[in-house]
Design a protein around this motif. Structure first.
Motif, PDB file in Angstrom:
ATOM      1  N   ARG A  43      -2.560  14.946  17.969  1.00 22.59           N
ATOM      2  CA  ARG A  43      -2.711  14.003  16.850  1.00 22.59           C
ATOM      3  C   ARG A  43      -1.460  14.022  15.977  1.00 22.59           C
ATOM      4  O   ARG A  43      -1.002  12.980  15.520  1.00 22.59           O
ATOM      5  CB  ARG A  43      -3.949  14.381  16.023  1.00 22.59           C
ATOM      6  N   PHE A  44      -0.909  15.219  15.741  1.00 25.14           N
ATOM      7  CA  PHE A  44       0.341  15.311  14.993  1.00 25.14           C
ATOM      8  C   PHE A  44       1.437  14.510  15.693  1.00 25.14           C
ATOM      9  O   PHE A  44       2.226  13.815  15.050  1.00 25.14           O
ATOM     10  CB  PHE A  44       0.786  16.772  14.862  1.00 25.14           C
ATOM     11  N   ASN A  47       1.066  10.791  15.263  1.00 26.41           N
ATOM     12  CA  ASN A  47       1.436  10.349  13.924  1.00 26.41           C
ATOM     13  C   ASN A  47       2.920  10.568  13.624  1.00 26.41           C
ATOM     14  O   ASN A  47       3.340  10.439  12.473  1.00 26.41           O
ATOM     15  CB  ASN A  47       0.581  11.075  12.884  1.00 26.41           C
ATOM     16  N   GLY A  48       3.711  10.892  14.647  1.00 25.70           N
ATOM     17  CA  GLY A  48       5.153  11.002  14.477  1.00 25.70           C
ATOM     18  C   GLY A  48       5.611  12.254  13.772  1.00 25.70           C
ATOM     19  O   GLY A  48       6.767  12.328  13.332  1.00 25.70           O
ATOM     20  N   MET A  49       4.760  13.273  13.657  1.00 32.80           N
ATOM     21  CA  MET A  49       5.124  14.499  12.953  1.00 32.80           C
ATOM     22  C   MET A  49       5.901  15.459  13.850  1.00 32.80           C
ATOM     23  O   MET A  49       6.643  16.310  13.346  1.00 32.80           O
ATOM     24  CB  MET A  49       3.859  15.178  12.429  1.00 32.80           C
ATOM     25  N   LEU A  50       5.737  15.332  15.158  1.00 33.74           N
ATOM     26  CA  LEU A  50       6.426  16.203  16.107  1.00 33.74           C
ATOM     27  C   LEU A  50       6.417  15.549  17.475  1.00 33.74           C
ATOM     28  O   LEU A  50       5.759  14.527  17.694  1.00 33.74           O
ATOM     29  CB  LEU A  50       5.758  17.595  16.155  1.00 33.74           C
ATOM     30  N   SER A  54      -1.203  13.066   3.250  1.00 28.32           N
ATOM     31  CA  SER A  54      -1.363  13.060   4.708  1.00 28.32           C
ATOM     32  C   SER A  54      -2.799  13.405   5.089  1.00 28.32           C
ATOM     33  O   SER A  54      -3.553  14.023   4.329  1.00 28.32           O
ATOM     34  CB  SER A  54      -0.404  14.072   5.334  1.00 28.32           C
ATOM     35  N   PHE A  55      -3.197  13.003   6.294  1.00 30.08           N
ATOM     36  CA  PHE A  55      -4.553  13.288   6.775  1.00 30.08           C
ATOM     37  C   PHE A  55      -4.792  14.779   6.944  1.00 30.08           C
ATOM     38  O   PHE A  55      -5.943  15.237   6.890  1.00 30.08           O
ATOM     39  CB  PHE A  55      -4.809  12.572   8.109  1.00 30.08           C
ATOM     40  N   VAL A  56      -3.711  15.573   7.138  1.00 35.09           N
ATOM     41  CA  VAL A  56      -3.905  17.014   7.331  1.00 35.09           C
ATOM     42  C   VAL A  56      -4.450  17.675   6.074  1.00 35.09           C
ATOM     43  O   VAL A  56      -5.080  18.729   6.149  1.00 35.09           O
ATOM     44  CB  VAL A  56      -2.596  17.708   7.770  1.00 35.09           C
ATOM     45  N   ILE A 100       9.764  19.588  15.756  1.00 29.21           N
ATOM     46  CA  ILE A 100       9.269  19.013  14.508  1.00 29.21           C
ATOM     47  C   ILE A 100      10.187  17.882  14.071  1.00 29.21           C
ATOM     48  O   ILE A 100      11.404  18.056  13.974  1.00 29.21           O
ATOM     49  CB  ILE A 100       9.172  20.090  13.422  1.00 29.21           C
ATOM     50  N   SER A 101       9.600  16.725  13.806  1.00 32.39           N
ATOM     51  CA  SER A 101      10.386  15.557  13.418  1.00 32.39           C
ATOM     52  C   SER A 101      11.008  15.757  12.031  1.00 32.39           C
ATOM     53  O   SER A 101      10.383  16.335  11.139  1.00 32.39           O
ATOM     54  CB  SER A 101       9.495  14.313  13.416  1.00 32.39           C
TER      55      SER A 101
END
Length: 298
Positions: free
Chosen positions: A88-89, A92-95, A16-18, A108-109
């Motif tokens: 940004r999260f 990107n569909g993370m939350l 992941s980009f994180v 949180i997804s």
């Protein structure tokens, strides 16, 4: 959120980009740790809030305070930057985020998929890894890229998002140069700004400065009339801007006259008869003036 307990972090986070940014990784882990593992109620800013598992109630300032707790002042992150990363999260569909004037609820997804049913999830993941071949992995990556491309076109950017802020800023600069320019789709421009930031790895601060530069330059202000054009010509403009900056920094060197050079030797020329006669006449006049001055003193 209780102080004890634990969360699960999967190895694929390295993809992941994180993973490429220590502060974003820290923020993501902080959000995971603050999320509730079971439905609960608590007070936030004097208001009772109900949350379910995988959710937390917070705000930009609260997250920034916890991010910077114990961190040296020169290494601390502003609350605006923290919230840009949270958005940004979300992109990107993370939350997902639901906000009001007092707080935001972050969900949180796929929380249950990753944090519940530890044995079943681990067995399922291991089985999948053993069965997927190299070709299937490549097909999956292509599919994910295609889905991401389709998803990006459907994204909606809030007015206070950094992507929309830069898109509006570019539009205002273009409109300032040509008030009759037709208003564009700012959502599409914001998505191009996102691509510059996420895919081309350009900080928002540099994008902002490039907008300023290209809309001052007499050549580029007539050519950069959209965010997509800004992205495609960014490297070319950056190289040109750097050359101009380097040229302006070079000190101007003045050439010294010949007589000021250390090894200068004057050229001796023989005086002509005419020049000698003129010089003799001038000397005669000077002596006459000197004699008159002496007589006047006497």
């Amino acid at each position: 959120m209780a102080d004890g307990g634990w969360i699960k972090v999967y190895r694929k986070i390295r993809q992941s980009f994180v993973w490429t940014d220590a502060n974003q990784l820290k923020l993501w882990l902080l959000i995971l740790m603050k999320a509730n593992h079971a439905p609960s109620k608590f007070l936030f800013n004097g208001q009772e809030v109900s949350v379910t598992s995988g959710e937390l109630v917070t705000g930009a300032h609260a997250l920034a305070f916890e991010m910077n707790d114990g961190v040296r002042r020169d290494n601390q992150v502003s609350w605006r930057q923290v919230w840009r990363w949270v958005k940004r999260f979300e992109n990107n569909g993370m939350l997902t985020i639901k906000s009001n004037t007092k707080y935001s609820v972050i969900s949180i997804s796929k929380w249950c998929d990753y944090q519940d049913n530890d044995n079943q999830v681990s067995i399922k993941r291991q089985s999948t890894v053993n069965q997927v071949s190299t070709n299937k992995k490549e097909e999956k990556e292509k599919k994910e890229k295609k889905e991401d491309s389709q998803h990006s076109r459907k994204r909606e950017y809030a007015d206070d998002s950094p992507e929309m802020i830069e898109a509006v800023y570019l539009w205002e600069k273009i409109k300032g140069n040509n008030p009759e320019h037709r208003k564009p789709s700012l959502q599409a421009w914001a998505d191009d700004v996102r691509k510059m930031h996420e895919l081309d790895h350009r900080p928002f601060e540099k994008i902002h400065k490039m907008i300023d530069w290209c809309q001052i330059d007499t050549f580029w202000q007539t050519n950069i009339l959209s965010a997509s054009k800004l992205r495609s010509k960014y490297d070319t403009m950056a190289a040109q801007a750097n050359r101009k900056f380097a040229a302006n920094k070079q000190p101007r060197i003045e050439k010294l006259p010949d007589w000021a050079e250390p090894d200068y030797k004057p050229e001796h020329k023989k005086a002509s008869e005419e020049d000698r006669a003129k010089l003799a006449e001038q000397l005669k006049q000077l002596r006459s003036l000197g004699d008159k001055a002496q007589e006047a003193k006497a």
